[in-house]
Design a protein around this motif. Sequence first.
Motif, PDB file in Angstrom:
ATOM      1  N   GLN A  61       0.825  -1.206   0.000  1.00 23.95           N
ATOM      2  CA  GLN A  61       0.000   0.000   0.000  1.00 23.95           C
ATOM      3  C   GLN A  61       0.866   1.266   0.000  1.00 23.95           C
ATOM      4  N   PRO A  62       1.960   1.325   0.775  1.00 22.75           N
ATOM      5  CA  PRO A  62       2.803   2.524   0.700  1.00 22.75           C
ATOM      6  C   PRO A  62       3.422   2.736  -0.687  1.00 22.75           C
ATOM      7  N   ALA A  63       3.815   1.646  -1.344  1.00 20.99           N
ATOM      8  CA  ALA A  63       4.380   1.780  -2.697  1.00 20.99           C
ATOM      9  C   ALA A  63       3.325   2.299  -3.665  1.00 20.99           C
ATOM     10  N   MET A  64       2.087   1.800  -3.547  1.00 20.89           N
ATOM     11  CA  MET A  64       1.019   2.274  -4.422  1.00 20.89           C
ATOM     12  C   MET A  64       0.697   3.730  -4.118  1.00 20.89           C
ATOM     13  N   THR A  65       0.712   4.107  -2.859  1.00 21.08           N
ATOM     14  CA  THR A  65       0.459   5.505  -2.498  1.00 21.08           C
ATOM     15  C   THR A  65       1.485   6.413  -3.160  1.00 21.08           C
ATOM     16  N   GLN A  66       2.754   6.023  -3.141  1.00 17.89           N
ATOM     17  CA  GLN A  66       3.798   6.816  -3.807  1.00 17.89           C
ATOM     18  C   GLN A  66       3.527   6.930  -5.299  1.00 17.89           C
ATOM     19  N   LEU A  67       3.156   5.812  -5.933  1.00 19.92           N
ATOM     20  CA  LEU A  67       2.870   5.830  -7.363  1.00 19.92           C
ATOM     21  C   LEU A  67       1.668   6.723  -7.661  1.00 19.92           C
ATOM     22  N   VAL A  68       0.622   6.589  -6.875  1.00 22.52           N
ATOM     23  CA  VAL A  68      -0.573   7.416  -7.069  1.00 22.52           C
ATOM     24  C   VAL A  68      -0.236   8.894  -6.876  1.00 22.52           C
ATOM     25  N   ASN A  69       0.562   9.208  -5.861  1.00 18.54           N
ATOM     26  CA  ASN A  69       0.967  10.600  -5.647  1.00 18.54           C
ATOM     27  C   ASN A  69       1.718  11.146  -6.858  1.00 18.54           C
ATOM     28  N   ARG A  70       2.650  10.357  -7.389  1.00 18.94           N
ATOM     29  CA  ARG A  70       3.423  10.796  -8.557  1.00 18.94           C
ATOM     30  C   ARG A  70       2.515  10.999  -9.767  1.00 18.94           C
ATOM     31  N   LEU A  71       1.636  10.030 -10.034  1.00 20.95           N
ATOM     32  CA  LEU A  71       0.748  10.155 -11.195  1.00 20.95           C
ATOM     33  C   LEU A  71      -0.262  11.284 -11.011  1.00 20.95           C
ATOM     34  N   THR A  72      -0.635  11.576  -9.778  1.00 25.73           N
ATOM     35  CA  THR A  72      -1.526  12.708  -9.505  1.00 25.73           C
ATOM     36  C   THR A  72      -0.797  14.020  -9.784  1.00 25.73           C
ATOM     37  N   ARG A  87     -15.698   9.016   4.143  1.00 27.54           N
ATOM     38  CA  ARG A  87     -14.364   9.045   4.779  1.00 27.54           C
ATOM     39  C   ARG A  87     -13.284   8.555   3.820  1.00 27.54           C
ATOM     40  N   ALA A  88     -13.683   7.813   2.807  1.00 29.33           N
ATOM     41  CA  ALA A  88     -12.723   7.197   1.884  1.00 29.33           C
ATOM     42  C   ALA A  88     -12.486   8.076   0.664  1.00 29.33           C
ATOM     43  N   VAL A  89     -11.335   7.866   0.068  1.00 26.54           N
ATOM     44  CA  VAL A  89     -10.962   8.572  -1.152  1.00 26.54           C
ATOM     45  C   VAL A  89     -10.710   7.538  -2.234  1.00 26.54           C
ATOM     46  N   LEU A  90     -11.196   7.826  -3.415  1.00 27.46           N
ATOM     47  CA  LEU A  90     -10.960   6.968  -4.574  1.00 27.46           C
ATOM     48  C   LEU A  90      -9.982   7.655  -5.511  1.00 27.46           C
ATOM     49  N   VAL A  91      -9.381   6.872  -6.364  1.00 23.08           N
ATOM     50  CA  VAL A  91      -8.460   7.392  -7.374  1.00 23.08           C
ATOM     51  C   VAL A  91      -9.075   7.091  -8.734  1.00 23.08           C
ATOM     52  N   GLU A  92      -9.064   8.092  -9.609  1.00 22.23           N
ATOM     53  CA  GLU A  92      -9.588   7.880 -10.966  1.00 22.23           C
ATOM     54  C   GLU A  92      -8.598   8.405 -11.994  1.00 22.23           C
ATOM     55  N   VAL A  93      -8.676   7.847 -13.195  1.00 22.61           N
ATOM     56  CA  VAL A  93      -7.809   8.286 -14.274  1.00 22.61           C
ATOM     57  C   VAL A  93      -8.378   9.574 -14.871  1.00 22.61           C
ATOM     58  N   THR A  94      -7.502  10.478 -15.242  1.00 19.09           N
ATOM     59  CA  THR A  94      -7.917  11.755 -15.844  1.00 19.09           C
ATOM     60  C   THR A  94      -7.820  11.655 -17.364  1.00 19.09           C
ATOM     61  N   ASP A  95      -8.255  12.719 -18.032  1.00 17.62           N
ATOM     62  CA  ASP A  95      -8.130  12.757 -19.489  1.00 17.62           C
ATOM     63  C   ASP A  95      -6.663  12.656 -19.909  1.00 17.62           C
ATOM     64  N   ALA A  96      -5.761  13.273 -19.141  1.00 18.10           N
ATOM     65  CA  ALA A  96      -4.330  13.186 -19.461  1.00 18.10           C
ATOM     66  C   ALA A  96      -3.837  11.742 -19.336  1.00 18.10           C
ATOM     67  N   GLY A  97      -4.316  11.024 -18.328  1.00 16.41           N
ATOM     68  CA  GLY A  97      -3.959   9.618 -18.175  1.00 16.41           C
ATOM     69  C   GLY A  97      -4.501   8.782 -19.313  1.00 16.41           C
ATOM     70  N   ARG A  98      -5.730   9.078 -19.728  1.00 17.24           N
ATOM     71  CA  ARG A  98      -6.311   8.349 -20.869  1.00 17.24           C
ATOM     72  C   ARG A  98      -5.523   8.615 -22.147  1.00 17.24           C
ATOM     73  N   GLU A  99      -5.028   9.830 -22.293  1.00 17.26           N
ATOM     74  CA  GLU A  99      -4.227  10.148 -23.485  1.00 17.26           C
ATOM     75  C   GLU A  99      -2.915   9.369 -23.477  1.00 17.26           C
ATOM     76  N   VAL A 100      -2.293   9.222 -22.319  1.00 13.37           N
ATOM     77  CA  VAL A 100      -1.069   8.412 -22.220  1.00 13.37           C
ATOM     78  C   VAL A 100      -1.379   6.981 -22.640  1.00 13.37           C
ATOM     79  N   LEU A 101      -2.482   6.432 -22.154  1.00  9.03           N
ATOM     80  CA  LEU A 101      -2.865   5.078 -22.543  1.00  9.03           C
ATOM     81  C   LEU A 101      -3.089   4.974 -24.048  1.00  9.03           C
TER      82      LEU A 101
END
Length: 144
Positions: A61-72, A87-101
């Motif tokens: 989970q800490p490694a994923m948090t670092q990756l999510v922080n970087r991609l954010t 209380r929870a936070v979700l992560v979603e892909v943005t238009d910029a992320g979709r363009e990378v894909l």
Amino acid sequence: MSTTPASGHDLSLALEKVVRLVREVSTAGDVSPTAAAVLAGLARTGPQRVTELARVAGVSQPAMTQLVNRLTRQGMLARVADDADRRAVLVEVTDAGREVLAARRRQRAGVLDGALARVSAEDRAAIAAALPALDRLAEVVLES
């Protein structure tokens, strides 16, 4: 054409080569294979919790948090409230992320188009014929 049934071993060897090929030619967007997998997974499934992303990716989970922080920070992911649990936070892909894909898919398609042009028409036909069955095989494996 061989009438020998496919074995898991033979399929595994062939798919390992294909996976290596895909990884080697997927450099657009300057993201790691894990980052690209997270982006693709979120684009496919929708927003997820960091803990679920870590579980699916097989990282802590800490490694994923670092990756999510970087991609954010790079604008490829965004954090959003979880409507089911405020209380929870979700992560979603943005238009910029979709363009990378999309850029990565275009890059892979170009490489594969070039490779297909160098193999026989018989091999191209066999590859085309195998695609629906491979897609169904992937669905069976991913559903279990």
